[in-house]
Design a protein around this motif. Structure first.
Motif, short mmCIF file in Angstrom:
data_model
loop_
_atom_site.label_atom_id
_atom_site.label_comp_id
_atom_site.label_asym_id
_atom_site.label_seq_id
_atom_site.Cartn_x
_atom_site.Cartn_y
_atom_site.Cartn_z
N ARG A 165 3.32 5.59 6.75
CA ARG A 165 3.56 5.60 5.24
C ARG A 165 3.01 4.17 4.86
O ARG A 165 2.25 4.07 3.85
CB ARG A 165 4.54 6.27 4.75
CG ARG A 165 4.85 7.69 4.77
CD ARG A 165 4.09 8.35 4.17
NE ARG A 165 4.32 9.97 4.27
CZ ARG A 165 4.99 10.57 3.51
NH1 ARG A 165 5.65 10.18 2.64
NH2 ARG A 165 5.33 12.12 4.02
N MET B 243 11.19 8.64 0.49
CA MET B 243 10.81 9.80 1.32
C MET B 243 11.74 10.96 1.23
O MET B 243 11.42 12.17 0.74
CB MET B 243 10.35 9.74 2.67
CG MET B 243 9.15 9.13 2.73
SD MET B 243 8.76 8.76 4.62
CE MET B 243 8.37 10.29 5.14
N THR C 223 12.20 11.97 -2.80
CA THR C 223 10.87 12.70 -3.31
C THR C 223 10.43 14.02 -2.51
O THR C 223 9.94 14.95 -2.96
CB THR C 223 9.81 11.85 -3.55
OG1 THR C 223 9.46 11.45 -2.26
CG2 THR C 223 10.25 10.88 -4.41
N GLU C 224 10.69 14.02 -1.17
CA GLU C 224 10.17 14.87 -0.32
C GLU C 224 11.37 15.78 0.43
O GLU C 224 11.13 16.66 1.17
CB GLU C 224 9.35 14.48 0.52
CG GLU C 224 8.11 13.81 0.25
CD GLU C 224 7.15 13.18 1.01
OE1 GLU C 224 6.59 13.64 1.97
OE2 GLU C 224 7.04 11.72 0.99
N SER D 274 11.40 15.48 5.75
CA SER D 274 10.03 14.76 5.76
C SER D 274 9.75 13.88 6.69
O SER D 274 9.10 13.25 7.05
CB SER D 274 9.70 14.14 4.35
OG SER D 274 10.68 13.34 4.09
N SER E 94 8.61 15.00 9.58
CA SER E 94 7.45 15.63 9.76
C SER E 94 6.45 15.44 10.80
O SER E 94 6.26 14.29 11.08
CB SER E 94 6.44 15.45 8.40
OG SER E 94 5.30 16.15 8.37
N ASN F 204 0.96 12.72 5.44
CA ASN F 204 0.81 13.80 4.35
C ASN F 204 2.00 13.90 3.60
O ASN F 204 3.32 14.43 4.13
CB ASN F 204 0.36 15.31 5.04
CG ASN F 204 0.07 16.13 3.79
OD1 ASN F 204 -0.62 15.86 3.13
ND2 ASN F 204 0.52 17.38 3.83
N ARG F 205 2.04 13.77 1.99
CA ARG F 205 3.10 13.95 1.37
C ARG F 205 3.37 15.37 0.97
O ARG F 205 2.26 16.01 0.66
CB ARG F 205 3.00 12.82 0.20
CG ARG F 205 3.09 11.69 0.23
CD ARG F 205 3.30 10.86 -1.22
NE ARG F 205 4.30 11.43 -1.90
CZ ARG F 205 4.07 11.71 -3.31
NH1 ARG F 205 2.98 11.92 -4.16
NH2 ARG F 205 5.10 12.34 -4.06
N VAL F 206 4.56 15.68 0.75
CA VAL F 206 4.67 17.14 0.19
C VAL F 206 4.45 17.19 -1.17
O VAL F 206 5.08 16.37 -2.14
CB VAL F 206 6.28 17.77 0.39
CG1 VAL F 206 6.51 19.02 -0.26
CG2 VAL F 206 6.53 17.38 1.85
N LEU G 9 4.31 18.56 -5.26
CA LEU G 9 5.18 18.88 -6.12
C LEU G 9 5.50 20.74 -5.93
O LEU G 9 6.68 21.00 -6.11
CB LEU G 9 4.93 18.77 -7.62
CG LEU G 9 4.61 17.23 -7.98
CD1 LEU G 9 4.38 17.22 -9.50
CD2 LEU G 9 6.11 16.64 -7.86
N GLY H 133 5.42 22.10 -3.21
CA GLY H 133 5.99 22.25 -1.90
C GLY H 133 4.69 22.63 -0.91
O GLY H 133 4.89 22.79 0.51
N ARG I 106 1.98 22.06 1.51
CA ARG I 106 1.30 20.97 2.62
C ARG I 106 0.13 21.18 3.09
O ARG I 106 -0.61 22.13 3.04
CB ARG I 106 2.34 21.05 3.86
CG ARG I 106 3.88 20.82 3.71
CD ARG I 106 4.72 20.91 4.98
NE ARG I 106 6.01 20.36 4.66
CZ ARG I 106 6.28 19.17 4.90
NH1 ARG I 106 5.63 18.32 5.40
NH2 ARG I 106 7.75 18.82 4.66
#
Length: 307
Positions: free
Chosen positions: A40, A68, A71-72, A76, A79, A147-149, A151, A153, A155
């Motif tokens: 990240r 992380m 927010t995720e 995460s 992941s 890869n961020r999740v 809002l 959800g 992916r």
């Protein structure tokens, strides 16, 4: 490995191969969040095509991990773990498990010990072969980690299998080998930094009788190997991560990715994520090499029972 006073029945190449894969998986399970934080931080500030709607700023190792989680969610941090374990079963088995075998092939007949050049050549060889075999797993792992999740959800990929399938469909089979050349360069360097440094440090500690051939000796040698590997491999690692995570057409090749990074962030950009990279590599090396040595010894003890 060289420097280890072998037991009466030395471990076979097959034992080393299996032990290395298992030790790599154990090390990944223990240090994967640090690797995710490193990824990240390495891609932070990258100009994406298309541009992301929103971005989260990460600050430092603990800040990245806490952001992380906030927010995720805690999941995460792991992941891409499935792809990471798949990678270690092939990657670590080849580059570490076959190191001694390849080193013996390169050692001149009649030589008592392998020289530095022989060890470096063996490290480069097993590192390059391991990348050629395990590159798709590395690409998928980096994609999941970067890869961020969203809002809602959502992916980028629903599963590891879906990631392999989607990349091959949208980017072609070559997409699974994206970044192979910088990854070969990175892992040839990092393999030498880890294996050769570990080999030499352990040899020195045993030869000078500063330490016995036990866990403390393996710990010290592995920690030193992790530091050396981080210093020499960080620039290539940053380029590799960005290039693997890039959208199709974002960079023409690894060199254009490097030039874009230098123009945007300057030389300091080559060491983005250095602290988590060092924490991860040093801890990974300690867990991996200590586990590897113990697994080899356990395999030797169990060998008569399995025969």
């Amino acid at each position: 490995m060289v420097g280890l006073k072998p037991p009466e029945v030395p471990p076979t190449t097959a034992m080393k191969f299996v032990s290395a894969g298992m030790a790599g998986c154990i090390a990944d399970l223990c240090t994967f969040p640090l690797d995710t934080a490193k990824v990240r931080l390495q891609i932070q500030g990258e100009v994406k095509i298309p541009r992301a709607i929103s971005s989260v700023e990460y600050r430092g190792v603990l800040g990245t991990l806490s952001t992380m989680v906030r927010t995720e969610g805690p999941r995460s941090l792991y992941s891409g773990l499935a792809a990471g374990l798949q990678r270690q079963m092939s990657f670590a088995s080849i580059r570490i498990g076959l190191y001694d075998f390849v080193k013996q092939l390169y050692t001149p007949k009649g030589a008592e010990n392998a020289g530095l050049a022989t060890r470096v050549l063996a490290g480069c060889t097993t590192g390059a072969v391991a990348v050629a075999c395990a590159q798709p797993t590395d690409v998928v792992k980096v994609r999941f980690q970067a890869n961020r999740v969203l809002l809602d959800g959502a992916r980028r990929y629903s599963s590891t299998v879906d990631a392999y399938r989607t990349i091959a469909r949208e980017e072609g089979v070559r997409g699974l080998w994206r970044g192979t050349l910088p990854n070969i360069a990175r892992n040839a360097i990092i393999n030498c930094g880890e294996l050769v440094t570990y080999d030499l440090l352990k040899d020195m500690l045993l030869r000078t009788q500063l330490m016995a051939d036990n866990v403390p000796c393996h710990f010290v040698a592995a920690f030193g190997a992790g530091f050396c590997a981080t210093v020499v491999a960080s620039p290539v690692d940053v380029v590799k991560t960005r290039y693997m995570n890039a959208s199709p057409g974002q960079y023409r090749n690894a060199l254009s990715c490097l030039l874009a990074l230098l123009m945007q962030d300057g030389p300091a950009g080559l060491y983005k994520g250095f602290i988590p990279s060092f924490l991860r590599l040093s801890s990974w090396n300690v867990v991996m090499f200590v586990s590897y040595e113990q697994l080899q010894r356990a395999a030797v003890l169990l060998r008569p029972a399995l025969a």
